[in-house]
Design a protein around this motif. Structure first.
Motif, PDB file in Angstrom:
ATOM      1  N   GLY A  64       0.824  -1.213   0.000  1.00 24.50           N
ATOM      2  CA  GLY A  64       0.000   0.000   0.000  1.00 24.50           C
ATOM      3  C   GLY A  64       0.847   1.247   0.000  1.00 24.50           C
ATOM      4  N   ARG A  65       1.805   1.251  -0.907  1.00 22.28           N
ATOM      5  CA  ARG A  65       2.822   2.281  -0.915  1.00 22.28           C
ATOM      6  C   ARG A  65       2.239   3.691  -1.052  1.00 22.28           C
ATOM      7  N   ARG A  66       1.304   3.823  -1.967  1.00 24.49           N
ATOM      8  CA  ARG A  66       0.749   5.145  -2.224  1.00 24.49           C
ATOM      9  C   ARG A  66       0.178   5.770  -0.960  1.00 24.49           C
ATOM     10  N   LYS A  67      -0.558   4.958  -0.233  1.00 29.88           N
ATOM     11  CA  LYS A  67      -1.198   5.470   0.976  1.00 29.88           C
ATOM     12  C   LYS A  67      -0.138   5.803   2.028  1.00 29.88           C
ATOM     13  N   VAL A  68       0.838   4.921   2.171  1.00 28.52           N
ATOM     14  CA  VAL A  68       1.911   5.160   3.137  1.00 28.52           C
ATOM     15  C   VAL A  68       2.584   6.499   2.863  1.00 28.52           C
ATOM     16  N   VAL A  69       2.894   6.729   1.584  1.00 29.15           N
ATOM     17  CA  VAL A  69       3.579   7.971   1.216  1.00 29.15           C
ATOM     18  C   VAL A  69       2.663   9.168   1.438  1.00 29.15           C
ATOM     19  N   LYS A  70       1.400   8.993   1.070  1.00 30.17           N
ATOM     20  CA  LYS A  70       0.446  10.097   1.217  1.00 30.17           C
ATOM     21  C   LYS A  70       0.301  10.470   2.690  1.00 30.17           C
ATOM     22  N   ASP A  71       0.188   9.453   3.542  1.00 25.74           N
ATOM     23  CA  ASP A  71       0.064   9.713   4.982  1.00 25.74           C
ATOM     24  C   ASP A  71       1.310  10.391   5.523  1.00 25.74           C
ATOM     25  N   ALA A  72       2.463   9.912   5.078  1.00 28.78           N
ATOM     26  CA  ALA A  72       3.716  10.494   5.561  1.00 28.78           C
ATOM     27  C   ALA A  72       3.800  11.967   5.168  1.00 28.78           C
ATOM     28  N   LEU A  73       3.379  12.270   3.933  1.00 27.44           N
ATOM     29  CA  LEU A  73       3.403  13.664   3.473  1.00 27.44           C
ATOM     30  C   LEU A  73       2.461  14.521   4.314  1.00 27.44           C
ATOM     31  N   ALA A  74       1.282  13.957   4.636  1.00 31.81           N
ATOM     32  CA  ALA A  74       0.311  14.698   5.438  1.00 31.81           C
ATOM     33  C   ALA A  74       0.870  14.935   6.844  1.00 31.81           C
ATOM     34  N   ASP A  75       1.460  13.878   7.438  1.00 30.08           N
ATOM     35  CA  ASP A  75       2.052  14.018   8.771  1.00 30.08           C
ATOM     36  C   ASP A  75       3.117  15.096   8.784  1.00 30.08           C
ATOM     37  N   LEU A  76       3.879  15.123   7.721  1.00 30.65           N
ATOM     38  CA  LEU A  76       4.967  16.090   7.625  1.00 30.65           C
ATOM     39  C   LEU A  76       4.437  17.503   7.415  1.00 30.65           C
ATOM     40  N   GLY A  77       3.195  17.588   6.913  1.00 34.03           N
ATOM     41  CA  GLY A  77       2.670  18.890   6.533  1.00 34.03           C
ATOM     42  C   GLY A  77       3.284  19.361   5.226  1.00 34.03           C
ATOM     43  N   LEU A  78       3.651  18.396   4.391  1.00 39.94           N
ATOM     44  CA  LEU A  78       4.312  18.761   3.131  1.00 39.94           C
ATOM     45  C   LEU A  78       3.479  18.367   1.913  1.00 39.94           C
TER      46      LEU A  78
END
Ligand SMILES: Nc1ncnc2c1ncn2[C@@H]1O[C@H](COP(=O)(O)OP(=O)(O)O)[C@@H](O)[C@H]1O
Ligand SMILES: [Mg+2]
Lengths: 375, 325
Positions: free
Chosen positions: B113-127
């Protein structure tokens, strides 16, 4: 266990980086084309239309026939006359002429009398290669001119010196065009240069920028990383070759008479050898600058000793031995055989065998030097 | 394996030689699970080298150990799959965008589920809105956050952070430590190298290394006692002159100034007491005896790495007794 997905990840990443690195990208496309035109057009080891002066102390039908013949050969362009040896020497020294043709006094009469007079062709031989073709052609031209003129009652004069003609018969390149020979050889030089340089720089860049540490800290296997990094450059080599072959055909009119399959097989073998060599360079170099220097250092013998610049058979023994361990030497023969002489797969077996052996050695050394850690 | 039950990392006698230099010398370390472990030492003392050996990036010349129960010599692949390693220098791709970097790391770790993992990480980062910006254009603080996000993608059980806050502004450093504590609360073990003392205070455990040798290690609260530093707090006028005088005095190991206060410390309590009594007799300054803190302890360690220590602590043992000449 080889992970296809990690391999693809590395490859995609490499493509993206390649696309963003405009300079390297331009170099990969630009350098081959530039070299092709430089070597193909500018460098000509059998130049024609060389400026020539005449010192005419006699005149007559034979003389005229000889001069006509010289002019027709395209080697000599008559640009003027001189009236003495000093003037001729000066012209040669300051480069206004490459040749001075001296027709001695009483030349016509002496020919008829069978005294075998000499025409002097003073040549600027400071670049022996440049004058070679013209010098080789001259005696043929003279003999021919004499034979044409000394007919009828004068025939006996022509027969006195055993009539000989220097047949300049250039096989596979009848017109003696340098580009026909140089262009297929150039492919080997360009491929080898860009493949070695770019693979080594691409790999060393990762260590220099510290990104190799990130890569090694992931569970990726070395094979996934290396293949992923290298494959985009194989593709680049394909593109270079296609561009090259088209240009060779359209611009330089270089024929391709052999088997495309033979070419394809040999060419892939050669690319792999060079990638392995680039890989090896990357294990030696500490930064991109060093990788570049080592690559250029490696390419030099390929240019000088492979038979690209100088005929292989004319090199001294030690140089031939050195040349034989260069993959470019064998690829050069292979391309010339296939493109110019119409070779098929079976004809290029010795070259493929040689390249294969060299590859085996390089890959073995490269793999032994490869570190999966940062040590 | 008993050790595995309590320690995320346990190494014995780690040694690394570069050329003819022993960069890490007979190094022992135990990092309890779930702790925040501070790894301190001056530049060039061997912190990075030690961390690299622990996660299989460097092969030790000597020693052995386990990391999350995996042998550091024979099972580097398993270690890599479960450890998040943040390098000292920013080592993501500067010519890739933020999203491309995260996506690449996620693929390298074979994440589902790479896309979601990356999307969540970006959201967490605020980026999320800057996801297509090249990583090389980020400021130091953002690079550091991105690097941390990248090494957290695969949900590691152990984080190895090599000087994560070097060259980052104070606000970003505070935020960073908040995040570290939050991770620790979730049960992630954190080994963090630093040379900021104020960060050492945030750690549960501390090891101090100099010239490749461990000088001291133990629970943060016990470090001052382990060093055995006696400290007097001095207040009064004209501290600068007094500071100079005390530095030259026998029995005083260190004088540290904290604003309008001097902390005068020494290893030999009796000798230091004698100095203090003599000063008190003069009556110019007020002298109060106090328990030595971590700050003094580390100033002492940093200035005194050439001294031979006689420390008896629970975790450091005899190795710490050999200083460098
Ligand atoms: N690959 C290497 N080759 C040679 N010397 C190295 C290498 N890596 C580190 N060193 C040396 O080892 C010493 C310790 O370095 P390092 O572990 O980076 O210290 P720290 O992280 O505590 O600053 C330094 O003196 C450094 O120059
Ligand atoms: Mg370091």
């Amino acid at each position: 266990m080889f992970s296809l997905s990690r391999f693809l990840a590395v490859m995609v990443k490499e493509f993206v980086q390649m696309r963003r690195d405009r300079v390297t990208f331009a170099m990969m496309v630009g350098v081959p084309i530039m070299q092709l035109f430089l070597f193909g057009f500018a460098i000509n080891s059998d130049p024609k239309h060389l400026p020539t002066l005449i010192e005419m102390a006699d005149e007559g039908p034979i003389t005229r026939a000889i001069l006509m013949g010289m002019k027709a050969s395209d080697y000599f362009d008559f640009v003027g006359t001189v009236t003495g040896q000093a003037e001729g020497d000066r012209a040669l020294r300051d480069g206004t002429a490459d040749f001075v043709v001296v027709i001695p006094p009483r030349f016509e009469r002496d020919v008829v009398r069978g005294l075998n007079p000499q025409i002097l062709l003073a040549a600027d031989a400071s670049d022996p290669a440049a004058a070679g073709g013209a010098v080789a052609a001259i005696s043929g031209i003279v003999t021919q001119a004499m034979a044409d003129t000394l007919t009828g009652p004068l025939k006996f004069a022509a027969a006195r010196p055993p009539p000989f003609s220097v047949a300049v018969h250039k096989q596979f390149n009848a017109e003696g065009r340098t580009s026909t020979n140089i262009v297929p050889g150039l492919l080997g030089i360009i491929l080898s240069m860009t493949m070695v340089l770019i693979t080594s720089v691409a790999i060393v860049r990762e260590s220099e920028k510290g990104t190799m540490e990130t890569l090694i800290a992931t569970p990726a296997r070395p094979a996934e990383v290396m293949l992923g990094k290298i494959l985009p450059y194989v593709l680049m080599g394909y593109i270079q070759t296609i561009v090259f072959l088209i240009a060779a055909r359209l611009v330089f009119d270089v024929p391709f008479v052999g088997s495309p399959l033979a070419f394809f097989v040999g060419f892939n073998l050669f690319i792999v050898v060079n990638l392995a060599l680039g890989f090896l360079v990357s294990t030696v170099a500490r930064n991109q600058m060093q990788a570049m220097q080592v690559s250029f250092f490696l390419i030099l013998p390929s240019i000088l000793l492979s038979g690209f610049m100088f005929p292989f058979a004319g090199m001294p023994g030690w140089a031939q031995v050195l040349g034989s361990i260069l993959p470019t030497t064998h690829f050069l023969r292979l391309t010339r055989k296939v493109m110019l002489k119409g070779a098929t797969l079976t004809d290029i077996r010795p070259e493929m065998l040689a390249i294969g052996l060299i590859m085996l050695v390089i890959v073995t050394i490269a793999l032994r030097r490869y570190r999966q850690t940062l040590d | 394996m008993i050790e595995e039950a309590e320690n995320a990392i346990s190494v014995r006698g780690l040694t690394k030689i570069f050329g003819d230099r022993k960069v890490v010398d007979n190094f022992d370390m135990d990092v309890p699970k779930g702790s925040i472990y501070g790894f301190l030492g001056p530049n060039g003392s061997g912190k990075t080298t030690t961390i690299r050996m622990m996660c299989g990036l460097l092969t030790p010349n000597g020693g052995e150990g386990q990391c999350l129960g995996y042998d550091i010599r024979t099972e580097p692949d398993r270690i890599k799959a479960n450890v998040g390693y943040m390098t000292q220098r920013f080592s993501l791709y500067e010519d890739l965008t933020i999203r491309e970097n995260l996506d690449f790391i996620a693929r390298m770790f074979g994440m589902k589920g790479r896309r979601k993992v990356v999307k969540d990480a970006l959201a967490d980062l605020g980026l999320s809105d800057r996801a297509n910006q090249l990583a090389g254009t980020l400021s130091g603080g953002w690079k550091q956050r991105l690097a941390l996000a990248a090494c957290l993608l695969h949900k590691p059980r152990l984080l190895l952070l090599d000087e994560p806050t070097a060259g980052v502004d104070p606000k970003a450093r505070r935020d960073f430590w908040d995040e570290i504590r939050a991770l620790s609360a979730q049960g992630v073990t954190v080994l963090v190298s630093t040379h900021y003392m104020d960060e050492a205070v945030q750690c549960d455990f501390i090891a101090y290394i100099a010239y490749g040798k461990k000088l001291i290690a133990g629970p943060a609260a016990e470090i001052p006692d382990m060093i055995g530093l006696q400290t007097w707090r001095v207040e009064g006028p004209n501290l600068t002159a007094l500071e100079a005088e005390l530095r030259a005095t026998e029995g005083v190991a260190q004088v540290a100034r904290f604003g309008a206060v001097l902390h005068v410390s020494g290893i030999d309590a009796a000798a230091l007491d004698k100095v203090a009594q003599a000063q008190i007799a003069k009556g110019t300054h007020s002298w109060t005896k106090q328990k030595g803190g971590l700050e003094e302890a580390f100033i002492y360690l940093m200035t005194g790495v050439r001294d031979n220590f006689a420390i008896n602590g629970p975790a450091n043992g005899p190795a710490a007794a050999e200083g460098q000449a």
